[in-house]
Design an enzyme around this catalytic site. Sequence first.
Site, short mmCIF file in Angstrom:
data_model
loop_
_atom_site.label_atom_id
_atom_site.label_comp_id
_atom_site.label_asym_id
_atom_site.label_seq_id
_atom_site.Cartn_x
_atom_site.Cartn_y
_atom_site.Cartn_z
N LYS A 135 5.90 27.65 -1.02
CA LYS A 135 6.05 27.06 -2.35
C LYS A 135 4.75 26.30 -2.32
O LYS A 135 3.98 26.16 -3.38
CB LYS A 135 7.16 26.20 -2.54
CG LYS A 135 8.43 27.13 -2.78
CD LYS A 135 9.64 26.26 -2.61
CE LYS A 135 10.90 26.85 -3.09
NZ LYS A 135 12.21 26.23 -2.72
N LYS A 137 8.74 33.61 -3.80
CA LYS A 137 7.76 32.90 -3.35
C LYS A 137 7.14 33.33 -2.08
O LYS A 137 5.65 33.09 -1.78
CB LYS A 137 8.09 31.40 -2.92
CG LYS A 137 9.31 31.44 -1.95
CD LYS A 137 10.50 30.36 -2.41
CE LYS A 137 11.28 30.95 -3.37
NZ LYS A 137 12.65 30.35 -3.67
N ILE A 160 12.23 22.75 -11.95
CA ILE A 160 11.14 21.87 -12.10
C ILE A 160 9.96 22.65 -12.60
O ILE A 160 9.33 23.28 -11.77
CB ILE A 160 10.91 20.79 -11.00
CG1 ILE A 160 12.23 20.28 -10.64
CG2 ILE A 160 9.96 19.91 -11.39
CD1 ILE A 160 11.92 19.63 -9.24
N GLY A 164 26.97 27.98 0.26
CA GLY A 164 26.00 28.92 -0.48
C GLY A 164 24.59 28.30 -0.65
O GLY A 164 23.63 28.81 -1.09
N ASP A 175 10.20 28.44 3.73
CA ASP A 175 10.41 28.33 2.22
C ASP A 175 9.40 27.18 1.63
O ASP A 175 8.64 27.52 0.61
CB ASP A 175 11.90 28.05 2.07
CG ASP A 175 12.20 27.96 0.38
OD1 ASP A 175 12.19 29.06 -0.11
OD2 ASP A 175 12.12 27.26 -0.08
N GLU A 180 21.31 30.21 3.95
CA GLU A 180 21.52 31.57 4.22
C GLU A 180 22.06 31.48 5.61
O GLU A 180 22.05 30.64 6.54
CB GLU A 180 19.95 32.05 4.42
CG GLU A 180 19.23 32.19 3.03
CD GLU A 180 19.83 33.10 2.25
OE1 GLU A 180 20.27 34.06 2.31
OE2 GLU A 180 19.73 32.86 1.06
#
Lengths: 396, 396
Positions: free
Chosen positions: B197, B97, B128, B179, B193, B182
């Site tokens: 997107k 992304k 999705i 997990g 992030d 990060e």
Amino acid sequence: MSKKLKIGIFGYGVVGSGLAHVLKNSKGLDASIVKVCVKNAEKERDLDSKLLTTNPDDILNDPEINVVAELIDDAEAAYGIVKKALQKGKHIVSANKKMLAYHVEELIQLQWQHNVSLLYEASACGSIPIIRNLEEYYDNDLLQSVSGILNGSSNYILTKIFNENSDYQIALKEAQDLGYAESDPTSDVGGFDTLYKLILLGVHGFGLFVHPDEVFNCGISNLSTHDIQLASQKGYKIRLIGKVSKVNGNQVNLLVAPKFVKPNEHAYTVDSHYNGVVIQGNFYDNQFMYGKGAGAHPTGSAVLSDITALAYDYKYEYKKLKYYGGLQFTNNMDVEIYLRYSDKKDLSLFNFKEISESLTGKEFNYIIGTLNLSELIKIREQLLEKDIFLAYFGEE
Amino acid sequence: MSKKLKIGIFGYGVVGSGLAHVLKNSKGLDASIVKVCVKNAEKERDLDSKLLTTNPDDILNDPEINVVAELIDDAEAAYGIVKKALQKGKHIVSANKKMLAYHVEELIQLQWQHNVSLLYEASACGSIPIIRNLEEYYDNDLLQSVSGILNGSSNYILTKIFNENSDYQIALKEAQDLGYAESDPTSDVGGFDTLYKLILLGVHGFGLFVHPDEVFNCGISNLSTHDIQLASQKGYKIRLIGKVSKVNGNQVNLLVAPKFVKPNEHAYTVDSHYNGVVIQGNFYDNQFMYGKGAGAHPTGSAVLSDITALAYDYKYEYKKLKYYGGLQFTNNMDVEIYLRYSDKKDLSLFNFKEISESLTGKEFNYIIGTLNLSELIKIREQLLEKDIFLAYFGEE
């Protein structure tokens, strides 16, 4: 890339007039309505009367018209129109789930033969693009099931009952007054509308053509306050669910029936006349799509999306027809059902494998137990005449 | 119709190995992995070692390979690989992304020039199919906004906080241990992030290329128990939301920030590491899509859907680029924000048009008021150093 669309519309009811309104407000698309065929041209309409005709051939024989939007109620008449229009080389957009459920296999062949496109996103779940997603995105063999609330009218009634303690008859009357249910509500509350949509999800989800008569469907018209109270006591809502799922490895089952729904299921959150569909597959687990399932504008916008797609030469590829060779329809599937009955003699109809709960009382009797769907479908006709209510327990 | 796919994979981390596993279990597709390029070939992997290479050219110069799956973390390296692979006439599937947010405009031109396809469904909301739906179905000009929870890590943390009364630091640690986040969580909890997107949703929703630096984004790392308590008292949850929306007629805004979310909003129901996106448009109103936003298998299955689409020669049409001529990005939009601050001097940074609530106390201070986003973005750098927390009120 985009091409000029000249549209002939059959039917100017809720969806047809919704489409005309949506089209008028979609300036990005090079599309115009050339002709609208209606039964009665004298009726008052928000439409230029020059566009109106009562003769189907005025659309079918007009070479200028390259798209037919078939938006009438009568399934048999719709079948005739769509068939003829395909043969005349016109693209079709249809919202007629009943017509498609019975004839889609033949119509797919016809569209291939005449090299045109037949699209029908509006026929299942109104504005939710479920067919397109099964076709285009869930297009590999990971898919395990598609299930959900596919009929807004019955869901409106069930929501009134479970969220507002309404009575079935009162809720039905209200749904009819609001235009969510027809004066003859059989198709909605009897599960037939759900069944027709489910047939189409089976085609695009698993590449399987199933005749509607092969599928067990039952509705909510016998729902009583006893059933409602029992579900609530146990922490469930009852929802009318259509589900198509892979079973026994390489078989597929379709089922339409009331289901006990737990609070952690997506269907529990779908209220009023909304629709909600859960797509379950290996690796991606559950996905959920929610939106307005019916009504002039949601359905009109779904029809518009199909029309826009035609401008880009879109066709359903029916990829699953090629992917899956050996998938077979089956009713050989055990289900755990709740059966509320009045007359003890009726029990002899049911071949329970196992019974986990049984009540006989002054007010009502019920059994919760497991039986095979292939046994249940044999007695479908008899069930219609009895004072019984059926709902099942199971995964979403 | 379907063609043979020979795949070269860059990166064999969570997504790469997820894809390999999903591919192995998708018997319907005629696709095979020819080569996998990794940094360290010595590492233990569940993969035939003959497939491994550390030299990118072994994939890029192999004429047999017609599909490159770019699944590495490093955005700059990914950009180099994708560019070169497009120039070599290979189709690309990418989940990167950040790389796409910065370079998608150039890469789209390149794919057109070399007549190949660049697909990246896995880059936004994992499993999705939001890009595909914006591209294919919400492809007319009815669309008004796309908003939602696009980042699973931050949502996992916020869910722990609001549903289980966890503390921010404890929830972050737990997300890292599982997990979901990060070791350097900046990209997730800082809203980057989500921003990357959102840029892609802007491209496919409105045909608009916006540079990430132009968009106001703030995250949740300064969230305190005061903020949490205040939100809960007022009946809200706080969620990190990305939203792209039409404003002022023919302008479009993108915004990434924590938002006060009411119980009747879809985002309120999206818990843990799930993603949920609301698509809002004229006529169809709200639609909602929900699913797993990250993880090896959900992302791997999204990559697989792109690969399957390649077998059918699918390309994004970027229809909105053609539909919309005049849409412009803007930050000229009033927003109602909650601002919690420690140092009263910091208040002078903010140019409130109107203040509706203000508290100064021993433990914390806050203001709820309206200001223009164009003012807020000017002080973005300064905000990073302050002990303040920002969240906004608004429609879904």
